[in-house]
Enzyme design. Structure first.
Site, PDB file in Angstrom:
ATOM      1  N   CYS A 112       0.812  -1.226   0.000  1.00  0.00           N
ATOM      2  CA  CYS A 112       0.000   0.000   0.000  1.00  0.00           C
ATOM      3  C   CYS A 112       0.843   1.273   0.000  1.00  0.00           C
ATOM      4  O   CYS A 112       0.350   2.345  -0.350  1.00  0.00           O
ATOM      5  CB  CYS A 112      -0.943   0.001   1.193  1.00  0.00           C
ATOM      6  SG  CYS A 112      -1.848  -1.534   1.341  1.00  0.00           S
ATOM      7  N   HIS A 252      -3.850   6.624   3.410  1.00  0.00           N
ATOM      8  CA  HIS A 252      -4.244   5.348   2.824  1.00  0.00           C
ATOM      9  C   HIS A 252      -5.666   5.005   3.282  1.00  0.00           C
ATOM     10  O   HIS A 252      -6.029   5.227   4.437  1.00  0.00           O
ATOM     11  CB  HIS A 252      -3.257   4.262   3.282  1.00  0.00           C
ATOM     12  CG  HIS A 252      -3.591   2.909   2.750  1.00  0.00           C
ATOM     13  ND1 HIS A 252      -3.976   2.711   1.448  1.00  0.00           N
ATOM     14  CD2 HIS A 252      -3.613   1.677   3.338  1.00  0.00           C
ATOM     15  CE1 HIS A 252      -4.214   1.423   1.256  1.00  0.00           C
ATOM     16  NE2 HIS A 252      -4.007   0.775   2.387  1.00  0.00           N
ATOM     17  N   ASN A 282     -10.039  -0.869   0.228  1.00  0.00           N
ATOM     18  CA  ASN A 282      -8.573  -0.762   0.192  1.00  0.00           C
ATOM     19  C   ASN A 282      -8.055  -1.294  -1.137  1.00  0.00           C
ATOM     20  O   ASN A 282      -8.160  -2.484  -1.414  1.00  0.00           O
ATOM     21  CB  ASN A 282      -8.013  -1.576   1.368  1.00  0.00           C
ATOM     22  CG  ASN A 282      -6.492  -1.545   1.455  1.00  0.00           C
ATOM     23  OD1 ASN A 282      -5.814  -1.065   0.549  1.00  0.00           O
ATOM     24  ND2 ASN A 282      -5.957  -2.068   2.546  1.00  0.00           N
TER      25      ASN A 282
HETATM   26  N1  COA Z   1     -18.616  -9.664   9.445  1.00  0.00           N
HETATM   27  C1  COA Z   1     -19.056  -9.995  10.664  1.00  0.00           C
HETATM   28  N2  COA Z   1     -18.225 -10.337  11.674  1.00  0.00           N
HETATM   29  C2  COA Z   1     -16.907 -10.347  11.410  1.00  0.00           C
HETATM   30  C3  COA Z   1     -16.396 -10.025  10.154  1.00  0.00           C
HETATM   31  C4  COA Z   1     -17.303  -9.674   9.142  1.00  0.00           C
HETATM   32  N3  COA Z   1     -16.918  -9.331   7.906  1.00  0.00           N
HETATM   33  N4  COA Z   1     -15.045 -10.116  10.189  1.00  0.00           N
HETATM   34  C5  COA Z   1     -14.727 -10.491  11.438  1.00  0.00           C
HETATM   35  N5  COA Z   1     -15.850 -10.637  12.162  1.00  0.00           N
HETATM   36  C6  COA Z   1     -15.981 -11.033  13.569  1.00  0.00           C
HETATM   37  C7  COA Z   1     -14.804 -11.811  14.066  1.00  0.00           C
HETATM   38  O1  COA Z   1     -14.919 -13.178  13.722  1.00  0.00           O
HETATM   39  C8  COA Z   1     -14.894 -11.578  15.547  1.00  0.00           C
HETATM   40  O2  COA Z   1     -15.848 -12.446  16.065  1.00  0.00           O
HETATM   41  P1  COA Z   1     -15.631 -13.155  17.494  1.00  0.00           P
HETATM   42  O3  COA Z   1     -15.540 -12.011  18.483  1.00  0.00           O
HETATM   43  O4  COA Z   1     -16.828 -13.994  17.641  1.00  0.00           O
HETATM   44  O5  COA Z   1     -14.349 -13.906  17.358  1.00  0.00           O
HETATM   45  C9  COA Z   1     -15.442 -10.160  15.647  1.00  0.00           C
HETATM   46  O6  COA Z   1     -16.022  -9.872  14.366  1.00  0.00           O
HETATM   47  C10 COA Z   1     -14.388  -9.113  15.961  1.00  0.00           C
HETATM   48  O7  COA Z   1     -13.283  -9.342  15.130  1.00  0.00           O
HETATM   49  P2  COA Z   1     -12.065  -8.378  15.115  1.00  0.00           P
HETATM   50  O8  COA Z   1     -11.031  -8.886  14.158  1.00  0.00           O
HETATM   51  O9  COA Z   1     -11.621  -8.088  16.523  1.00  0.00           O
HETATM   52  O10 COA Z   1     -12.755  -7.068  14.525  1.00  0.00           O
HETATM   53  P3  COA Z   1     -12.125  -5.638  14.353  1.00  0.00           P
HETATM   54  O11 COA Z   1     -12.980  -4.644  15.003  1.00  0.00           O
HETATM   55  O12 COA Z   1     -10.659  -5.622  14.652  1.00  0.00           O
HETATM   56  O13 COA Z   1     -12.283  -5.416  12.787  1.00  0.00           O
HETATM   57  C11 COA Z   1     -10.951  -5.477  10.806  1.00  0.00           C
HETATM   58  C12 COA Z   1     -11.638  -6.284  11.874  1.00  0.00           C
HETATM   59  C13 COA Z   1     -10.290  -6.420   9.838  1.00  0.00           C
HETATM   60  C14 COA Z   1     -12.009  -4.644  10.088  1.00  0.00           C
HETATM   61  C15 COA Z   1      -9.923  -4.538  11.467  1.00  0.00           C
HETATM   62  O14 COA Z   1      -9.110  -5.279  12.353  1.00  0.00           O
HETATM   63  C16 COA Z   1      -9.033  -3.844  10.499  1.00  0.00           C
HETATM   64  O15 COA Z   1      -9.478  -3.041   9.692  1.00  0.00           O
HETATM   65  N6  COA Z   1      -7.719  -4.093  10.570  1.00  0.00           N
HETATM   66  C17 COA Z   1      -6.749  -3.462   9.724  1.00  0.00           C
HETATM   67  C18 COA Z   1      -6.864  -4.019   8.363  1.00  0.00           C
HETATM   68  C19 COA Z   1      -6.041  -3.269   7.386  1.00  0.00           C
HETATM   69  O16 COA Z   1      -6.103  -2.091   7.354  1.00  0.00           O
HETATM   70  N7  COA Z   1      -5.323  -3.990   6.566  1.00  0.00           N
HETATM   71  C20 COA Z   1      -4.594  -3.467   5.496  1.00  0.00           C
HETATM   72  C21 COA Z   1      -3.511  -2.578   5.938  1.00  0.00           C
HETATM   73  S1  COA Z   1      -2.793  -1.918   4.513  1.00  0.00           S
END
Ligand code: COA
Length: 325
Positions: A112, A252, A282
């Site tokens: 990215c 980003h 993204n």
């Molecule tokens: N829909 C519904 N539930 C979802 C889900 C979806 N698409 N994706 C994950 N979950 C669930 C998980 O399974 C978890 O369930 P559990 O508590 O029963 O285990 C719960 O939601 C929380 O998951 P978590 O990973 O803690 O959520 P979060 O608030 O951290 O959000 C992301 C997840 C991926 C959106 C977030 O971590 C994120 O944006 N991270 C950075 C990603 C990024 O920017 N990557 C590229 C960098 S260049």
């Protein structure tokens, strides 16, 4: 002598994948995706489209916007983590599509952060006096490495491309300063395990779905915020500017909550931060380039303004720059 952006363009594939579409594919909801990420829809390339096709379209727009003849381009740098194939480089493939020949072409793998890395490499070549016009392309088809059975990643990603013609600047406008960083110790928090020389493609790797992006979302989230905040502070200091000198921050577009956290930590109001994540998700290297292009076209920024771009991605890599228009 410095370097400035003579022209910029972007291209997005037509097909739109909405949160409602994803609800039919994985166990998720529009409400969850919107609340946790800010994303409503993303673009997806067709089966016949590869990163070079998107990059070529963005390049045509950037060349037209720059008002140059394409033959004046002396080098092509393509930032991508979804190249058409391992080799030849996607830059070479775009060169051929553009009808150019016999100029250096290479790909840059900084995920990215690739567009800002590419602009800085172009600036350095121009500063050296050896080149005067360089085409920098950021193009990614993240849909091609996305596991559409994995709800934690497939909701985030989209396809797109941006391109910029970088040329000499004799006045005080252009890329004023940049900061590039990386930390390989985080490599396995965001990566694609198979298909390379470590785990070549085999029936087993395909069966295990190892040719798709894997991510530890919450760990990535934390480092993304701290790295981009730091990258903004470092580049401002290098340029001798304060956040109040910046008309618009272009971060980003990975997650709206990441963008809001950066704004809060830097004490910058959201009105000064460009956001288009709701439309595209993204797009890896293309995200900041597409955002920059839209900010210009939508007249969020104008000549005389100073902007700060910042990005973060797999590697981890991060990068920031300050551009005076
Ligand atoms: N829909 C519904 N539930 C979802 C889900 C979806 N698409 N994706 C994950 N979950 C669930 C998980 O399974 C978890 O369930 P559990 O508590 O029963 O285990 C719960 O939601 C929380 O998951 P978590 O990973 O803690 O959520 P979060 O608030 O951290 O959000 C992301 C997840 C991926 C959106 C977030 O971590 C994120 O944006 N991270 C950075 C990603 C990024 O920017 N990557 C590229 C960098 S260049």
């Amino acid at each position: 002598m410095g370097a400035k952006l003579l022209g910029i363009g972007s291209y997005l594939p037509e097909k739109i994948l909405t949160n409602k579409d994803l609800e039919k594919m994985v166990d998720t909801s529009d409400e969850w995706i919107t609340t946790r990420t800010g994303i409503k829809e993303r673009r997806v390339s067709s089966p016949s489209q590869a990163s070079s096709d998107l990059g070529y379209q963005a390049s045509l727009k950037a060349i037209e916007n720059a008002g140059i003849v394409k033959e004046s381009i002396e080098m092509i740098i393509t930032a991508t983590i979804t190249p058409d194939m391992f080799f030849p480089s996607t830059a070479c493939i775009i060169q051929e599509k553009l009808g150019l020949d016999n100029i250096p072409c290479f790909d840059l793998s900084s995920a990215c952060a690739g567009f800002i890395y590419g602009l800085e490499i172009a600036r350095s070549f121009i500063d050296s006096g050896k080149y005067s016009t360089i085409l920098v392309i950021a193009t990614d088809c993240m849909s091609k490495v996305t596991d559409y059975t994995d709800r934690s990643t497939c909701i985030l990603l989209g396809d797109g491309s941006a391109a910029a013609v970088v040329g000499k600047s004799k006045d005080d406008i252009g890329i004023l300063d940049s900061y590039l960083g990386a930390s390989g110790k985080y490599a396995r928090l965001l990566y694609m395990p198979a298909g390379g020389s470590r785990q070549p493609a085999s029936i087993e790797t395909v069966t295990q779905r190892l040719h798709y992006m894997k991510m530890e979302g919450s760990a990535v989230y934390k480092v993304a915020v701290t790295s981009m905040v730091d990258a903004v502070n470092v580049v401002l200091k290098k340029a001798g500017l304060s956040k109040d000198d910046i008309s618009l921050f272009i971060p980003h577009q990975a997650n709206l909550r990441i963008i809001q956290a950066i704004g809060k930590t830097l004490d910058v109001p959201m009105e000064k931060i460009f956001v288009n994540i709701e439309k595209y998700g993204n797009m890896s290297a293309a995200s900041v380039g597409v955002a920059f292009d839209e900010a210009i076209r939508n007249e969020k920024i104008k000549n005389g303004d100073t902007i700060c771009m910042v990005s973060f991605g797999s590697g981890f890599t991060w990068a920031s720059n300050i551009i005076k228009l």
